[in-house]
Design an enzyme around this catalytic site. Structure first.
Site, short mmCIF file in Angstrom:
data_model
loop_
_atom_site.label_atom_id
_atom_site.label_comp_id
_atom_site.label_asym_id
_atom_site.label_seq_id
_atom_site.Cartn_x
_atom_site.Cartn_y
_atom_site.Cartn_z
N HIS A 256 0.83 -1.34 0.15
CA HIS A 256 0.10 -0.03 -0.02
C HIS A 256 0.84 1.22 -0.03
O HIS A 256 0.41 2.39 0.34
CB HIS A 256 -1.02 -0.06 1.35
CG HIS A 256 -2.21 -0.85 0.90
ND1 HIS A 256 -2.09 -2.40 0.96
CD2 HIS A 256 -3.51 -0.50 0.43
CE1 HIS A 256 -3.45 -2.71 0.58
NE2 HIS A 256 -4.10 -1.50 0.09
N ASP B 270 -5.75 4.53 10.12
CA ASP B 270 -7.20 4.70 9.94
C ASP B 270 -7.66 3.43 9.18
O ASP B 270 -8.81 3.00 9.16
CB ASP B 270 -7.43 5.88 8.83
CG ASP B 270 -7.14 7.24 9.56
OD1 ASP B 270 -7.09 7.18 10.84
OD2 ASP B 270 -6.97 8.27 8.96
N GLU C 128 -9.58 13.17 15.24
CA GLU C 128 -9.22 13.61 13.94
C GLU C 128 -9.98 14.78 13.30
O GLU C 128 -11.02 15.49 14.16
CB GLU C 128 -9.30 12.45 12.92
CG GLU C 128 -8.09 11.26 13.30
CD GLU C 128 -7.99 10.39 12.12
OE1 GLU C 128 -8.41 10.73 11.04
OE2 GLU C 128 -7.27 9.39 12.20
P1 FAD Z 1 4.44 -1.73 1.66
O1 FAD Z 1 3.65 -0.84 1.13
O2 FAD Z 1 4.27 -3.21 1.54
O3 FAD Z 1 5.85 -1.35 2.19
C1 FAD Z 1 5.96 -0.15 2.63
C2 FAD Z 1 7.53 -0.07 3.04
O4 FAD Z 1 7.99 -0.66 4.18
C3 FAD Z 1 8.45 -0.33 2.01
O5 FAD Z 1 9.63 0.37 1.88
C4 FAD Z 1 8.92 -1.65 2.38
O6 FAD Z 1 9.94 -2.39 1.65
C5 FAD Z 1 8.89 -1.62 3.63
N1 FAD Z 1 8.39 -2.92 4.42
C6 FAD Z 1 7.47 -3.69 4.14
N2 FAD Z 1 7.17 -4.50 5.26
C7 FAD Z 1 8.37 -4.59 6.05
C8 FAD Z 1 9.06 -5.43 6.79
N3 FAD Z 1 8.40 -6.42 7.19
N4 FAD Z 1 10.36 -5.02 7.33
C9 FAD Z 1 10.83 -4.04 6.92
N5 FAD Z 1 10.39 -3.18 5.84
C10 FAD Z 1 9.30 -3.63 5.31
N6 FAD Z 1 -0.56 5.17 7.42
C11 FAD Z 1 -0.73 5.64 8.56
O7 FAD Z 1 0.24 6.14 9.13
N7 FAD Z 1 -2.03 6.08 8.98
C12 FAD Z 1 -2.87 5.96 8.17
O8 FAD Z 1 -4.09 6.14 8.47
C13 FAD Z 1 -2.93 5.26 7.02
N8 FAD Z 1 -4.17 5.05 6.09
C14 FAD Z 1 -3.78 4.39 4.85
C15 FAD Z 1 -4.85 4.07 4.02
C16 FAD Z 1 -4.81 3.60 2.94
C17 FAD Z 1 -5.96 3.25 2.10
C18 FAD Z 1 -3.42 3.23 2.41
C19 FAD Z 1 -3.40 2.86 0.99
C20 FAD Z 1 -2.26 3.51 3.17
C21 FAD Z 1 -2.37 4.25 4.45
N9 FAD Z 1 -1.33 4.43 5.24
C22 FAD Z 1 -1.71 4.95 6.42
C23 FAD Z 1 0.00 4.38 4.78
C24 FAD Z 1 0.62 2.94 5.20
O9 FAD Z 1 0.69 3.07 6.62
C25 FAD Z 1 2.08 2.84 4.47
O10 FAD Z 1 1.88 2.91 2.92
C26 FAD Z 1 2.23 1.46 4.98
O11 FAD Z 1 3.71 1.36 4.29
C27 FAD Z 1 1.47 0.37 4.17
O12 FAD Z 1 1.91 -0.80 4.61
P2 FAD Z 1 2.08 -2.05 3.67
O13 FAD Z 1 2.03 -3.29 4.48
O14 FAD Z 1 1.33 -2.02 2.64
O15 FAD Z 1 3.63 -1.57 3.19
#
Ligand code: FAD
Length: 527
Positions: A97, A156, A267
């Site tokens: 994400h 969120d 918020e």
């Molecule tokens: P990925 O997109 O898969 O990875 C994100 C980053 O972390 C990359 O650099 C990846 O290499 C690294 N990474 C992933 N897993 C690991 C691991 N196990 N160890 C080390 N590095 C790792 N953020 C907020 O803070 N608050 C919110 O309310 C919020 N709401 C969101 C709502 C939506 C609909 C979306 C799409 C995003 C939102 N986000 C929010 C952002 C979100 O927290 C970040 O995009 C987060 O990285 C998403 O987690 P993911 O598992 O999809 O990570």
């Protein structure tokens, strides 16, 4: 060097030196002890959908040891290291994400952490849960609720992995009270860039522990986290109140965050037009009889804009309607547009999972799997009103703006300065989150339009950082110089941590912080 590892080197070097097309004969090809699979389209995609970088392989690890073998082999010095250094970058991918390709690895290997064991184990009499880093927060919540418990700090949206949000920060309306998610971790298991599996905490290997929290995937891959728990309320009393003045809206938000003993969540968002009023109501299960006049002049010739403050109080039902009394007491101190405050009681799970309904609504309109040019900025309190004006003069000028603009305060002393996360210097300890969350309809906004929005976001963010001391969140900076500015005084520490935990620069290529160059590869090859 272990024989197995030599075999793995040879296989990976051969793999990476081959042309990328079809070099893996079948998805079940196994190289030494590590299975690398053909990349799937999702490995080159994320929620932002503005960057697409294809890896040469993906790995679905069954354990931390699998990741350790891969990283250990790729980052070791020795024969063939030049080829490895040049080619073998590794990105952890959680739920994907990210917004700007941060979990992608062009020509490298994507480690899909969702494949790790995702067990959630509540332990120590309910004091904490040990959770696999590939678990989604919604899975953690569901499991903890079976024991009547829950983590304290949230995002969120809950369909993000534990490892993904801990690599960034993890914020929502509870952050003023408990800090971001990275302030709510007791222990981590991490595989470093050199392939070492380390259990770390604030007292055990603390440098690694703090490095990976907010560390953008640069120092290691988190495989397990220990998250403190609290007793979960069965219900939540959730309030929305409307304002026509930014000053009153933020004054009241700051009043609420000064009452953590009463309030559990704060918020708010901008109400720019009928569309934002309607779309923000998707998850709020009560009729809102607020019919603002957006057409009237808001001063300075602009359209009138409104603001919606949100707060919530946990309802333990220990006494009859205790939460109702708190809401009444707190609401009496607020200066919203009377009578426009609306309150509803919802199950705790539904409250935390509220953005799922917005996801379903966007999906039903074909607006989920589309480009999402988002802008997330932390602005010191003194610059919040100016940043709001800047947004209104640029990004959200048009009355037909579609998307949400969240605005709410964070208390910077809830962020541990030892972590790698960046928050602005805020002399009075308050910084505002501004999140411009937009889904672009391909029928109305194609590639050039999305590029235009991204460019505008860059200009606005640059100005906010330069003039207001703001810091961006969740973004990929344009260059190393921009990253240096972003980290400011923390840059040297960030670089030193990289040199210690991932000296070959294997991890996190999608962030573009430590780009591989020929000279990097050459110097690494001489190690
Ligand atoms: P990925 O997109 O898969 O990875 C994100 C980053 O972390 C990359 O650099 C990846 O290499 C690294 N990474 C992933 N897993 C690991 C691991 N196990 N160890 C080390 N590095 C790792 N953020 C907020 O803070 N608050 C919110 O309310 C919020 N709401 C969101 C709502 C939506 C609909 C979306 C799409 C995003 C939102 N986000 C929010 C952002 C979100 O927290 C970040 O995009 C987060 O990285 C998403 O987690 P993911 O598992 O999809 O990570």
């Amino acid at each position: 060097m272990a024989l197995k590892a030599v075999y793995l080197y040879a296989a990976i070097v051969a793999l990476l030196l081959c042309s990328s097309a079809n070099f893996i004969q079948s998805p079940s090809d196994v190289f030494g002890p590590v299975a690398l699979l053909e990349p799937t389209p999702s490995a080159a995609r994320d929620f932002g959908a503005v960057v697409s970088e294809a890896p040469v392989a993906v790995m679905r690890p069954g354990s931390a040891a699998d990741i350790a073998r891969l990283l250990g082999a790729l980052s070791s010095a020795g024969p063939g290291s030049r080829a490895r250094a040049a080619a073998a970058a590794v990105a952890a991918r959680g739920a994907g994400h990210s917004l700007h390709g941060q979990a992608q690895a062009r020509g490298g290997i994507v480690v899909e952490t969702r494949a790790l064991p995702r067990a959630v184990q509540v332990a120590d009499g309910g004091a904490y849960a040990d959770v696999g880093a590939g678990a989604l927060w919604v899975e953690v919540l569901e499991e903890c609720l079976r024991a009547g418990l829950a983590p304290r700090s949230w995002t969120d949206y809950l369909y993000l992995t534990v490892g993904g949000t801990l690599s960034n920060g993890g914020i929502s309306g509870q952050a003023f009270k408990h800090g971001p998610q990275i302030s709510n971790v007791l222990e981590l298991e991490v595989v470093t860039g050199t392939g070492e599996v380390v259990t770390c905490s604030p007292t055990r290997s603390p440098e690694l522990f703090f490095a990976v929290l907010g560390g953008l995937g640069q120092f290691g891959i988190i495989t397990r986290a220990r998250i403190p728990l609290q007793v979960a309320p069965p219900k939540v009393r959730w309030v929305r109140a409307f304002y026509d003045s930014f000053e009153s809206f933020t004054r009241d938000q700051e009043l609420l965050v000064s009452m953590p003993e009463l309030v559990d969540y704060v918020e708010g968002f901008m109400v720019l037009n009928e569309h934002s009023l309607l779309s923000s109501s998707v998850a709020f299960p009560v009729e809102v009889n607020f019919a603002p006049d957006f057409g009237s002049d808001g001063g300075g010739g602009g359209k009138k804009v409104y603001y919606c403050l949100e707060f919530a109080v946990h309802d333990f039902r220990q006494q009859d309607s205790a939460a109702d009394h708190v809401v009444e007491l707190v609401s009496g101190k607020l200066s919203f547009l009377r009578p426009h405050a609306y309150s509803v009681e919802v199950a705790y799970f539904d409250f935390l999972n509220r953005v799922r309904m917005e996801e379903e609504s966007l999906r039903s309109r074909g607006l989920w799997d589309v480009p999402h040019p988002w802008l997330n900025v932390f602005v010191p309190r003194h610059g919040a009103a100016r940043f709001k004006d800047l947004l209104m003069d640029t990004v959200i000028t048009r009355g037909d703006f579609e998307g949400a603009v969240l605005v709410y305060p964070l208390l910077t002393d809830r962020w541990d300065g030892n972590t790698s996360a960046v928050v602005p210097a805020a002399p009075d300890g308050v910084a505002y989150v501004f999140s411009v969350l937009r889904s672009t309809d391909p029928a109305r906004c194609g590639g050039a339009c999305v590029d235009g929005i991204l460019e505008e976001h860059r200009r606005v963010a640059d100005e906010a950082c330069r003039r207001l001391g703001a810091k961006q969140y969740l973004t990929r900076q344009r260059s190393r110089a921009h990253w240096r500015d972003h980290f400011g005084a923390g840059w040297d520490r960030f670089v030193a941590r990289k040199a210690r935990f991932d000296p070959m620069h294997v991890l996190g290529p999608g962030q573009g912080i430590f780009p591989r160059t020929d000279s990097t590869a050459a110097s690494l090859s001489s190690m």
